[in-house]
Design an enzyme around this catalytic site. Structure first.
Site, PDB file in Angstrom:
ATOM      1  N   LYS A 116       0.660  -1.136   0.033  1.00 67.65           N
ATOM      2  CA  LYS A 116       0.093   0.015  -0.068  1.00 67.65           C
ATOM      3  C   LYS A 116       0.802   1.208  -0.108  1.00 67.65           C
ATOM      4  CE  LYS A 116      -4.232  -1.831   2.051  1.00 67.65           C
ATOM      5  NZ  LYS A 116      -4.592  -2.927   1.406  1.00 67.65           N
ATOM      6  N   GLU A 200      -3.290   7.798   6.937  1.00 66.80           N
ATOM      7  CA  GLU A 200      -3.701   8.512   6.122  1.00 66.80           C
ATOM      8  C   GLU A 200      -5.262   9.094   6.658  1.00 66.80           C
ATOM      9  OE1 GLU A 200      -4.351   6.138   2.746  1.00 66.80           O
ATOM     10  OE2 GLU A 200      -6.101   5.231   3.371  1.00 66.80           O
ATOM     11  N   GLU A 275      -9.192   0.736  -6.613  1.00 67.59           N
ATOM     12  CA  GLU A 275     -10.375   1.128  -5.956  1.00 67.59           C
ATOM     13  C   GLU A 275      -9.999   2.403  -5.355  1.00 67.59           C
ATOM     14  OE1 GLU A 275     -11.339  -3.409  -3.673  1.00 67.59           O
ATOM     15  OE2 GLU A 275      -9.788  -2.141  -2.492  1.00 67.59           O
ATOM     16  N   GLU A 288      -6.278   1.493  -3.273  1.00 69.11           N
ATOM     17  CA  GLU A 288      -5.328   0.420  -3.662  1.00 69.11           C
ATOM     18  C   GLU A 288      -5.524  -0.255  -5.169  1.00 69.11           C
ATOM     19  OE1 GLU A 288      -5.407  -3.137  -1.560  1.00 69.11           O
ATOM     20  OE2 GLU A 288      -7.665  -3.302  -1.513  1.00 69.11           O
ATOM     21  N   ASN A 290      -5.969  -3.856  -6.768  1.00 69.19           N
ATOM     22  CA  ASN A 290      -5.880  -5.432  -6.530  1.00 69.19           C
ATOM     23  C   ASN A 290      -5.658  -5.895  -8.011  1.00 69.19           C
ATOM     24  OD1 ASN A 290      -6.880  -5.163  -4.017  1.00 69.19           O
ATOM     25  ND2 ASN A 290      -8.967  -5.198  -4.476  1.00 69.19           N
ATOM     26  N   PHE A 348     -23.134 -12.668  13.225  1.00 69.78           N
ATOM     27  CA  PHE A 348     -22.257 -13.119  12.142  1.00 69.78           C
ATOM     28  C   PHE A 348     -21.238 -14.373  12.392  1.00 69.78           C
ATOM     29  CE2 PHE A 348     -24.334  -8.987  11.190  1.00 69.78           C
ATOM     30  CZ  PHE A 348     -24.948  -9.221  10.080  1.00 69.78           C
TER      31      PHE A 348
HETATM   32  P1  ADP Z   1      -8.093  -4.078   1.949  1.00 63.46           P
HETATM   33  O1  ADP Z   1      -6.681  -4.372   1.099  1.00 63.46           O
HETATM   34  O2  ADP Z   1      -8.068  -4.648   3.265  1.00 63.46           O
HETATM   35  O3  ADP Z   1      -9.085  -4.233   0.863  1.00 63.46           O
HETATM   36  P2  ADP Z   1      -8.657  -1.029   1.517  1.00 63.46           P
HETATM   37  O4  ADP Z   1      -7.544  -0.100   1.665  1.00 63.46           O
HETATM   38  O5  ADP Z   1      -8.997  -1.500   0.214  1.00 63.46           O
HETATM   39  O6  ADP Z   1      -7.945  -2.351   2.269  1.00 63.46           O
HETATM   40  O7  ADP Z   1      -9.626  -0.676   2.445  1.00 63.46           O
HETATM   41  C1  ADP Z   1     -10.947  -1.305   2.821  1.00 63.46           C
HETATM   42  C2  ADP Z   1     -12.116  -0.717   2.944  1.00 63.46           C
HETATM   43  O8  ADP Z   1     -11.902   0.099   4.366  1.00 63.46           O
HETATM   44  C3  ADP Z   1     -12.468   0.289   1.833  1.00 63.46           C
HETATM   45  O9  ADP Z   1     -13.215  -0.258   1.257  1.00 63.46           O
HETATM   46  C4  ADP Z   1     -13.013   1.427   2.881  1.00 63.46           C
HETATM   47  O10 ADP Z   1     -14.536   0.991   3.180  1.00 63.46           O
HETATM   48  C5  ADP Z   1     -12.215   1.482   3.931  1.00 63.46           C
HETATM   49  N1  ADP Z   1     -11.241   2.604   4.013  1.00 63.46           N
HETATM   50  C6  ADP Z   1      -9.880   2.410   3.697  1.00 63.46           C
HETATM   51  N2  ADP Z   1      -9.090   3.568   3.991  1.00 63.46           N
HETATM   52  C7  ADP Z   1      -9.938   4.268   4.059  1.00 63.46           C
HETATM   53  C8  ADP Z   1      -9.816   5.989   4.549  1.00 63.46           C
HETATM   54  N3  ADP Z   1      -8.655   6.485   4.359  1.00 63.46           N
HETATM   55  N4  ADP Z   1     -11.057   6.389   4.813  1.00 63.46           N
HETATM   56  C9  ADP Z   1     -12.316   5.807   5.022  1.00 63.46           C
HETATM   57  N5  ADP Z   1     -12.377   4.614   4.803  1.00 63.46           N
HETATM   58  C10 ADP Z   1     -11.357   3.733   4.373  1.00 63.46           C
HETATM   59  P1  ADP Z   2     -12.242  -8.092  -3.071  1.00 66.06           P
HETATM   60  O1  ADP Z   2     -11.821  -6.767  -3.355  1.00 66.06           O
HETATM   61  O2  ADP Z   2     -12.521  -8.897  -4.378  1.00 66.06           O
HETATM   62  O3  ADP Z   2     -13.528  -8.539  -2.365  1.00 66.06           O
HETATM   63  P2  ADP Z   2     -11.044  -8.855  -0.577  1.00 66.06           P
HETATM   64  O4  ADP Z   2     -10.040  -7.742  -0.232  1.00 66.06           O
HETATM   65  O5  ADP Z   2     -12.312  -9.173   0.084  1.00 66.06           O
HETATM   66  O6  ADP Z   2     -11.162  -8.737  -2.066  1.00 66.06           O
HETATM   67  O7  ADP Z   2     -10.312 -10.166  -0.848  1.00 66.06           O
HETATM   68  C1  ADP Z   2     -10.691 -11.064  -1.701  1.00 66.06           C
HETATM   69  C2  ADP Z   2     -10.125 -12.709  -1.029  1.00 66.06           C
HETATM   70  O8  ADP Z   2      -8.808 -12.464  -1.072  1.00 66.06           O
HETATM   71  C3  ADP Z   2     -10.839 -12.959   0.279  1.00 66.06           C
HETATM   72  O9  ADP Z   2     -10.995 -14.314   0.196  1.00 66.06           O
HETATM   73  C4  ADP Z   2      -9.657 -12.474   1.201  1.00 66.06           C
HETATM   74  O10 ADP Z   2      -9.828 -13.161   2.192  1.00 66.06           O
HETATM   75  C5  ADP Z   2      -8.419 -12.548   0.365  1.00 66.06           C
HETATM   76  N1  ADP Z   2      -7.236 -11.887   0.703  1.00 66.06           N
HETATM   77  C6  ADP Z   2      -7.086 -10.565   0.370  1.00 66.06           C
HETATM   78  N2  ADP Z   2      -6.058 -10.121   0.776  1.00 66.06           N
HETATM   79  C7  ADP Z   2      -5.262 -10.973   1.180  1.00 66.06           C
HETATM   80  C8  ADP Z   2      -4.067 -11.291   1.917  1.00 66.06           C
HETATM   81  N3  ADP Z   2      -3.183 -10.193   2.000  1.00 66.06           N
HETATM   82  N4  ADP Z   2      -3.446 -12.457   2.166  1.00 66.06           N
HETATM   83  C9  ADP Z   2      -4.455 -13.570   2.326  1.00 66.06           C
HETATM   84  N5  ADP Z   2      -5.735 -13.417   1.666  1.00 66.06           N
HETATM   85  C10 ADP Z   2      -6.268 -12.214   1.274  1.00 66.06           C
HETATM   86 MG    MG Z   3      -9.635  -3.470  -0.762  1.00 65.91          MG
END
Ligand code: ADP
Ligand code: ADP
Ligand code: MG
Length: 677
Positions: A116, A200, A275, A288, A290, A348
């Site tokens: 990130k 951030e 994203e 980020e 993906n 849940f």
């Molecule tokens: P991940 O790799 O776990 O998906 P992300 O950076 O994509 O992490 O963040 C996942 C979620 O967390 C986002 O969809 C958003 O809802 C929330 N989020 C992440 N960063 C921020 C931010 N700076 N401010 C508000 N919400 C955030």
């Molecule tokens: P999406 O944005 O496609 O919904 P998610 O952040 O929810 O993606 O992750 C999709 C899948 O990848 C999930 O099964 C999650 O558990 C797995 N995943 C995402 N990031 C990681 C990671 N860094 N290590 C292990 N599993 C991950």
């Molecule tokens: Mg994400």
């Protein structure tokens, strides 16, 4: 083109990839662990290779075993799906060395975007809007506090290696930064083996909107509109849709073009997702990228008509993109519901076990309405504790958002699952929620609207009327069956009319049920007014159905409205499920209703002195001793299931009198872990 590919994944996504490969005439190889010998993806593939024991770390995550399986079967390319090895740069490197194509981006893109901090730097250089914040690694709590103060509260503390919603904390004050920094750091270390943290700005009430990109090895990059994924629980997506109800053409274009610029900056190839979070004023900020196929890719496929898996395979084989940006049009609206094996009524908690019944709605396109169900399970199959709790993705497509929501509500009504707990009642409730319907979303939707968790709804108004009619119609058929058996139907001339009292969720309804035509089971149901002075008045509803006993789904028409209600028999009655609500229903004659009033009410056993295991799982730790006094909220033990550790806490101050389990024990649901005074 490849002749044979291997899919390094399991569950619905492995099945999804196999489908496209098969359509392209490519043979498929599945891999499986001990727990997945009977899994759907293994049955669907042309060949399958066993790669190890149930734990993912010993099977699906072992790159050498996957590569060996590809060599052994002669697979020329590997599709990694999502999760597992999909964003693992070392795996992509190893494939390169082994001369096997990776159906995904190049190593550099995975490396840069998998981090990130790195990806934010890159995005900045490519002139992509990023969330204001500190773009480097933060060493200690003091530095974290200093930076948070500069950015201004609230802030988001994040793990650079984070994913899947893990390793993230919101902080509103200096104290919370101190606490959150340490918590994120240790969670990042244990989940990702990398504890670099950055901070951030936390964007308040943002929407999560992401752009799908597609690139080839020849420098062509396009974007395929957006998906909105604001309905999240603990930063994990629950519902997704495309397009977003929030974007205007100008913002869509700006986000799309920035995403393409970012993809070009890392020489991206294959499908990827950029994203963003978007604030109330439609300012958007990069979160980020993906570097893989996204879970929610089907909504994009349904509005654009592009098969993303097919395109990924073609790109990996070196073909040029067959679409130009101008070919991509948005057609209609698509919504995806993630169906999870979890109990919405018990916070849940994950649920495991056998799928005694699994009957999804029929996949079809009719009158401009589509139902698609991407799944990796089947009736009789087992949901194990080892993997993700997602069992299916139900997707609907329609000309408008409103129609897609209605169609989703119907499709959820028709989705019949028994044997495990699932979140369909919760998804159905959201489909009825006025705020969701209005499209006024933010990532805090679930936290805002269900602050105390999800409670079962009780039927009211229209829903109550519909369920009452269905109950009366089922009862009518039951009586007809009995009349048949006793041969009272000779001549068939008699039109039956009956007085009934329907008891549903604790309310009573007096009805007059009349058969419209002796040849048909169509009924007129007269709701009698409860007001003595208005006797004889009340609403009349027409009900017709071809339902018969044994069918899990009651389908019929009630006053020209198509209705699907799930029916499960219970003692002396049935349980009806509709639009996310479930009611036990009893139909009585007037005399039975009178007598029923006299029956004693059964009292549930008192379990307040017991700690019951909320789901099947493994005891990780017992944190108290026999004889110990515990405070409210004190942690008692940790139970692990489906990759989640659940801490069970004391609900009141008491003393532990007996402990029946120890670390390492495998427990069934409702097993008594400990007893209290
Ligand atoms: P991940 O790799 O776990 O998906 P992300 O950076 O994509 O992490 O963040 C996942 C979620 O967390 C986002 O969809 C958003 O809802 C929330 N989020 C992440 N960063 C921020 C931010 N700076 N401010 C508000 N919400 C955030
Ligand atoms: P999406 O944005 O496609 O919904 P998610 O952040 O929810 O993606 O992750 C999709 C899948 O990848 C999930 O099964 C999650 O558990 C797995 N995943 C995402 N990031 C990681 C990671 N860094 N290590 C292990 N599993 C991950
Ligand atoms: Mg994400």
């Amino acid at each position: 083109m490849f002749k044979k590919i291997l899919i390094a994944n399991r569950g619905e996504i492995a099945c999804r990839v196999i489908k496209s490969a098969r359509q392209m005439g490519i043979a498929t190889v599945a891999v499986y662990s001990d727990a997945d010998k009977q899994a759907l993806h293994v049955q669907m593939a042309d060949e399958a290779v066993h790669v190890g024991s149930a734990a993912a770390a010993e099977s699906y995550l072992v790159a050498e075993k996957i590569i060996e399986a590809a060599k052994q079967t002669g697979a020329e390319a590997i599709h990694p799906g999502y999760g597992f090895l999909s964003e693992n740069a070392d795996f992509a490197k190893a494939l390169e060395k082994a001369g096997i194509a990776f159906i995904g981006p190049n190593v550099k893109a995975i490396e840069v975007m998998g981090d990130k901090i790195e990806s934010k730097k890159f995005a900045n250089e490519a002139k992509v809007n990023t969330v204001p914040g500190y773009m480097g690694e933060i060493k200690d709590t003091n530095e974290a506090i200093k930076i948070a103060n500069e950015i201004g509260y609230p802030v988001m503390i994040k793990a650079s290696a984070g994913g899947g919603g893990k390793g993230m904390r919101i902080a509103n004050s200096v104290d919370e930064v101190e606490e959150g920094f340490n918590a994120s750091k240790s969670e990042a270390m244990s989940s990702f083996g990398d504890d670099r943290i950055f901070i951030e700005k936390f964007i308040v009430e943002p929407r999560h909107i992401e752009i799908q990109v597609l690139a080839d090895k020849h420098g062509n990059v396009i974007y395929l509109a957006e998906r909105e994924c604001s309905i999240q629980r603990r930063n994990q997506k629950v519902l997704e849709e495309a397009p977003s109800p929030f974007l205007d053409e100008k913002t869509r274009k700006a986000m799309g073009e920035q995403s393409v610029a970012l993809a070009k900056a890392v020489d991206y190839e294959s499908a990827g997702t950029v994203e963003f979070i978007v604030d109330k004023d439609r300012n958007f900020y990069f979160l980020e990228m993906n570097t893989r196929l996204q879970v929610e890719h089907p909504v994009t496929e349904l509005i654009t008509g592009v098969d993303l898996v097919e395109q990924m395979i073609k790109v990996a084989a070196g073909e040029k993109l067959e679409y130009a940006q101008s070919d991509i049009k948005i057609n209609g609206w698509a919504i995806e519901s993630r169906i999870y094996a979890e109990d919405p009524f018990r916070n849940f908690l994950p649920s495991t076990g056998r799928l005694v019944r699994y009957q999804p709605p029929k996949e079809e396109t009719r009158d401009g309405l589509t139902i698609r169900n991407d799944t990796g399970v089947y009736e009789g199959g087992e949901i194990s504790i080892y993997y993700d709790p997602m069992i299916a993705k139900l997707i609907t497509h329609a000309p408008t958002r409103e129609a897609a929501i209605d169609h989703m509500a119907d499709a959820l009504d028709q989705f019949y699952i028994d044997g495990i707990q699932h979140n369909i009642p919760f998804l159905s409730a959201i489909m009825q929620h006025p705020r969701w319907v209005s499209g006024n979303l933010s990532t805090s939707f679930i936290a805002d609207e269900y602050p105390d968790g999800f409670e079962p709804r009780t039927p009211e108004g229209e829903e109550l009327k519909i369920l009452t009619c269905v109950a009366a119609a089922i009862d009518f058929l039951g009586n007809k069956r009995r009349r048949h058996i006793t041969d009272q139907m000779q001549g068939n001339k008699v039109v039956f009319a009956e007085q009934r009292s329907v008891q549903i969720s604790g309310t009573n309804h007096e009805l007059h049920v009349e058969q419209v035509d002796p040849q048909k089971d169509d009924l007129k149901i007269h709701f009698k007014s409860s007001d003595e002075n208005k006797k004889g008045e009340g609403e009349v509803l027409n009900v017709s159905t071809d339902w018969w006993f044994g069918q899990p789904l009651w389908n019929g028409m009630i006053n020209d409205k198509k209705v699907s209600v799930q029916v499960r028999p219970v003692m002396n009655g049935f349980e009806l499920s509709y639009k996310g609500l479930t009611s036990e229903t009893y139909v009585y004659t007037s005399r039975e209703a009178e007598l029923e009033q006299l029956m004693p009410v059964k009292v549930a056993p008192d379990t307040s002195k017991l700690l019951l295991c909320p789901m099947p799982g493994l005891v990780v730790d017992i944190m108290v001793k026999e004889g110990e006094e515990v405070k409210v909220g004190q942690s008692l033990c940790i139970v692990e299931a489906m990759k989640m550790e659940n801490i069970l806490k004391a609900e009141r101050a008491t003393t532990v009198t007996k402990i029946n389990a120890e670390a390492g024990d495998s427990l069934a649901v409702d097993a008594v872990i400990m007893e209290f005074e």
